[in-house]
Design a protein around this motif. Structure first.
Motif, PDB file in Angstrom:
ATOM      1  N   LYS A 276       0.836  -1.196   0.000  1.00  0.00           N
ATOM      2  CA  LYS A 276       0.000   0.000   0.000  1.00  0.00           C
ATOM      3  C   LYS A 276       0.881   1.262   0.000  1.00  0.00           C
ATOM      4  O   LYS A 276       0.551   2.263  -0.649  1.00  0.00           O
ATOM      5  CB  LYS A 276      -0.930  -0.004   1.220  1.00  0.00           C
ATOM      6  CG  LYS A 276      -2.065  -1.013   1.124  1.00  0.00           C
ATOM      7  CD  LYS A 276      -2.768  -1.222   2.460  1.00  0.00           C
ATOM      8  CE  LYS A 276      -3.589  -0.039   2.892  1.00  0.00           C
ATOM      9  NZ  LYS A 276      -4.860   0.076   2.172  1.00  0.00           N
ATOM     10  N   GLY A 280       0.873   3.964  -2.807  1.00  0.00           N
ATOM     11  CA  GLY A 280       0.588   5.331  -2.383  1.00  0.00           C
ATOM     12  C   GLY A 280       1.601   6.314  -2.961  1.00  0.00           C
ATOM     13  O   GLY A 280       1.245   7.437  -3.335  1.00  0.00           O
ATOM     14  N   HIS A 284       0.910   9.473  -5.374  1.00  0.00           N
ATOM     15  CA  HIS A 284       1.403  10.810  -5.040  1.00  0.00           C
ATOM     16  C   HIS A 284       2.048  11.485  -6.248  1.00  0.00           C
ATOM     17  O   HIS A 284       1.902  12.696  -6.452  1.00  0.00           O
ATOM     18  CB  HIS A 284       2.406  10.711  -3.891  1.00  0.00           C
ATOM     19  CG  HIS A 284       2.793  12.025  -3.304  1.00  0.00           C
ATOM     20  ND1 HIS A 284       3.735  12.856  -3.876  1.00  0.00           N
ATOM     21  CD2 HIS A 284       2.368  12.671  -2.189  1.00  0.00           C
ATOM     22  CE1 HIS A 284       3.878  13.946  -3.141  1.00  0.00           C
ATOM     23  NE2 HIS A 284       3.067  13.861  -2.106  1.00  0.00           N
ATOM     24  N   ARG A 312      -0.336  14.272   2.952  1.00  0.00           N
ATOM     25  CA  ARG A 312      -0.967  13.847   1.699  1.00  0.00           C
ATOM     26  C   ARG A 312      -0.549  12.430   1.340  1.00  0.00           C
ATOM     27  O   ARG A 312      -1.384  11.606   0.938  1.00  0.00           O
ATOM     28  CB  ARG A 312      -0.605  14.810   0.560  1.00  0.00           C
ATOM     29  CG  ARG A 312      -1.203  14.405  -0.790  1.00  0.00           C
ATOM     30  CD  ARG A 312      -1.006  15.492  -1.841  1.00  0.00           C
ATOM     31  NE  ARG A 312      -1.575  15.069  -3.100  1.00  0.00           N
ATOM     32  CZ  ARG A 312      -0.884  14.514  -4.091  1.00  0.00           C
ATOM     33  NH1 ARG A 312       0.424  14.331  -3.954  1.00  0.00           N
ATOM     34  NH2 ARG A 312      -1.480  14.154  -5.215  1.00  0.00           N
ATOM     35  N   ASN A 315      -2.240   9.857   3.596  1.00  0.00           N
ATOM     36  CA  ASN A 315      -3.660   9.720   3.234  1.00  0.00           C
ATOM     37  C   ASN A 315      -3.832   8.891   1.960  1.00  0.00           C
ATOM     38  O   ASN A 315      -4.762   8.081   1.858  1.00  0.00           O
ATOM     39  CB  ASN A 315      -4.301  11.100   3.053  1.00  0.00           C
ATOM     40  CG  ASN A 315      -4.558  11.800   4.377  1.00  0.00           C
ATOM     41  OD1 ASN A 315      -4.750  11.139   5.407  1.00  0.00           O
ATOM     42  ND2 ASN A 315      -4.563  13.119   4.365  1.00  0.00           N
ATOM     43  N   LEU A 316      -2.941   9.096   0.992  1.00  0.00           N
ATOM     44  CA  LEU A 316      -2.999   8.312  -0.246  1.00  0.00           C
ATOM     45  C   LEU A 316      -2.695   6.841   0.021  1.00  0.00           C
ATOM     46  O   LEU A 316      -3.337   5.951  -0.549  1.00  0.00           O
ATOM     47  CB  LEU A 316      -2.013   8.883  -1.274  1.00  0.00           C
ATOM     48  CG  LEU A 316      -2.399  10.225  -1.897  1.00  0.00           C
ATOM     49  CD1 LEU A 316      -1.246  10.779  -2.717  1.00  0.00           C
ATOM     50  CD2 LEU A 316      -3.650  10.068  -2.760  1.00  0.00           C
ATOM     51  N   LYS A 318      -3.252   5.219   2.770  1.00  0.00           N
ATOM     52  CA  LYS A 318      -4.415   4.640   3.443  1.00  0.00           C
ATOM     53  C   LYS A 318      -5.608   4.483   2.502  1.00  0.00           C
ATOM     54  O   LYS A 318      -6.516   3.691   2.782  1.00  0.00           O
ATOM     55  CB  LYS A 318      -4.788   5.514   4.650  1.00  0.00           C
ATOM     56  CG  LYS A 318      -3.731   5.498   5.750  1.00  0.00           C
ATOM     57  CD  LYS A 318      -4.029   6.514   6.850  1.00  0.00           C
ATOM     58  CE  LYS A 318      -2.887   6.583   7.859  1.00  0.00           C
ATOM     59  NZ  LYS A 318      -3.119   7.610   8.910  1.00  0.00           N
ATOM     60  N   SER A 319      -5.593   5.227   1.402  1.00  0.00           N
ATOM     61  CA  SER A 319      -6.708   5.151   0.458  1.00  0.00           C
ATOM     62  C   SER A 319      -6.596   3.959  -0.491  1.00  0.00           C
ATOM     63  O   SER A 319      -7.569   3.598  -1.156  1.00  0.00           O
ATOM     64  CB  SER A 319      -6.791   6.438  -0.369  1.00  0.00           C
ATOM     65  OG  SER A 319      -5.771   6.496  -1.359  1.00  0.00           O
ATOM     66  N   VAL A 320      -5.405   3.354  -0.580  1.00  0.00           N
ATOM     67  CA  VAL A 320      -5.201   2.223  -1.481  1.00  0.00           C
ATOM     68  C   VAL A 320      -6.044   1.039  -1.020  1.00  0.00           C
ATOM     69  O   VAL A 320      -5.984   0.636   0.150  1.00  0.00           O
ATOM     70  CB  VAL A 320      -3.713   1.815  -1.536  1.00  0.00           C
ATOM     71  CG1 VAL A 320      -3.538   0.540  -2.373  1.00  0.00           C
ATOM     72  CG2 VAL A 320      -2.872   2.943  -2.108  1.00  0.00           C
ATOM     73  N   ARG A 321      -6.825   0.486  -1.921  1.00  0.00           N
ATOM     74  CA  ARG A 321      -7.730  -0.623  -1.581  1.00  0.00           C
ATOM     75  C   ARG A 321      -7.001  -1.965  -1.700  1.00  0.00           C
ATOM     76  O   ARG A 321      -7.001  -2.609  -2.741  1.00  0.00           O
ATOM     77  CB  ARG A 321      -8.955  -0.589  -2.482  1.00  0.00           C
ATOM     78  CG  ARG A 321      -9.830   0.643  -2.268  1.00  0.00           C
ATOM     79  CD  ARG A 321     -11.108   0.567  -3.068  1.00  0.00           C
ATOM     80  NE  ARG A 321     -11.980   1.710  -2.794  1.00  0.00           N
ATOM     81  CZ  ARG A 321     -13.175   1.883  -3.334  1.00  0.00           C
ATOM     82  NH1 ARG A 321     -13.654   0.986  -4.192  1.00  0.00           N
ATOM     83  NH2 ARG A 321     -13.899   2.951  -3.041  1.00  0.00           N
TER      84      ARG A 321
END
Length: 346
Positions: A276, A280, A284, A312, A315-316, A318-321
């Motif tokens: 992740k 991420g 970015h 940033r 957050n990116l 953590k956004s990875v699925r």
């Protein structure tokens, strides 16, 4: 003229008021942050660490973990998260440390009676070369107690696992832990971390096993960022060209130390965060990478900027699925595939 002066005075007054209000708001936010950190530290130290085995996988602990680990509790969290399934003791570390001292003394005298002793001395020579290149901007790793501890731990590990010895990148892993933990705990954590993670395969340079880890990344990449993946494929930028250095030091060599620490926090929660974090980073810099040439993309990913926006990026990441369940599924799939195409760069 007087009107212009009044407007100028009013403008200056407005600027001062705005600055006062901004400073007041900043101090309030800092005070609130400090209160939250103190509260979190208390929760980690009083409620979580004392009953670690029973609560480490709870939703509350995971949530707190994801919110960010306070610097004050990082050493205890890393030590507990890695664990000590190998049951290594400080006394054992001291034994191997003394053996390392003996090998260095024999090397100084030019004594090497067996092939094993020659291999140990070669490992120590490699350590001597790498020490000045480990976090070169940090003076305390160039001389003094921390440098000595770094050398002693690496030398002791050579004695503990002569089949592994020393490999480039290992000094960064040890140095990262030394920033937070004492030498005894670092050696214990190092041995256990290598035993249970991807790092052992990388340090032993086992192509088949490294291929599996790179395949997992490749599959996760193609699923998460199909357009960028297609572009990388078209220009021949394969994972082994840039991911290898990220993974072998868990980003500690490639990223600013404050960001690398946060990624270590996540990685020690579950290995899926290693992937992740890599994805991420691609997110970015996606705008710079899409449409870029091989040389431009390769240079960016192997020479990451030092001014990365930490908030940033995290957050990116953590956004990875890529859930734990999905990671396990991808890993199982990768193990069944031919991964010979993922040959690390020499």
């Amino acid at each position: 003229m007087q009107q212009r002066r009044r407007r100028l005075r009013q403008t200056r007054s407005d600027v001062r008021k705005k600055k006062v209000e901004t400073d007041k708001k900043r101090r309030k936010e800092e005070a609130e942050h400090e209160r939250n950190v103190c509260k979190q530290v208390g929760e980690w130290e009083n409620d979580i660490f004392p009953q670690w085995d029973g609560v480490k996988d709870s939703k509350r602990v995971r949530k707190l973990w994801l919110e960010g680990v306070p610097e004050k509790v990082r050493a205890d969290l890393w030590r507990l998260a890695i664990g000590n399934s190998l049951q290594i003791t400080p006394d054992l570390y001291n034994i191997f440390r003394q053996r390392g001292v003996a090998v260095r003394e024999a090397m100084r005298k030019g004594i090497a009676r067996t092939a094993e002793e020659e291999a140990e001395q070669t490992a120590l020579e490699s350590i001597d070369i790498d020490l000045p290149r480990t976090f070169p901007s940090f003076q305390f790793f160039q001389e003094g107690p921390l440098m000595e501890s770094l050398a002693s731990i690496l030398e002791a590990y050579v004695q503990y696992r002569p089949d592994v010895g020393y490999a480039q990148g290992m000094s960064y892993v040890v140095a990262m832990m030394l920033l937070h933990m004492n030498a005894d705990d670092v050696f214990i954590s190092l041995a256990n971390l290598l035993h249970q993670s991807h790092l052992l395969s990388f340090f032993r340079v086992v192509p088949q096993e490294i291929g599996v880890y790179l395949r997992v990344y490749d599959l996760a990449f193609s699923d998460a960022l199909p357009a960028l993946y297609s572009h990388f494929t078209s220009i021949g930028l394969h994972p082994q060209f840039y991911v290898y250095d990220w993974f072998i030091t868990v980003f500690s060599k490639s990223l600013p130390i404050n960001i690398a620490c946060c990624i270590w926090d996540l990685f020690l929660m579950h290995p899926c965060w290693l992937y992740k974090s890599a994805l991420g980073l691609l997110l970015h810099f996606e705008k710079d990478l899409v449409g870029g040439s091989f040389d431009a993309c390769f240079h960016l990913l192997t020479h990451l900027p030092k001014d990365i926006d930490q908030a940033r990026l995290l957050n990116l990441i953590k956004s990875v699925r890529l859930s734990r369940k999905k990671y396990e599924s991808i890993h199982k799939k990768a193990c069944a595939m031919d991964n010979s195409c993922f040959i690390p760069m020499a």
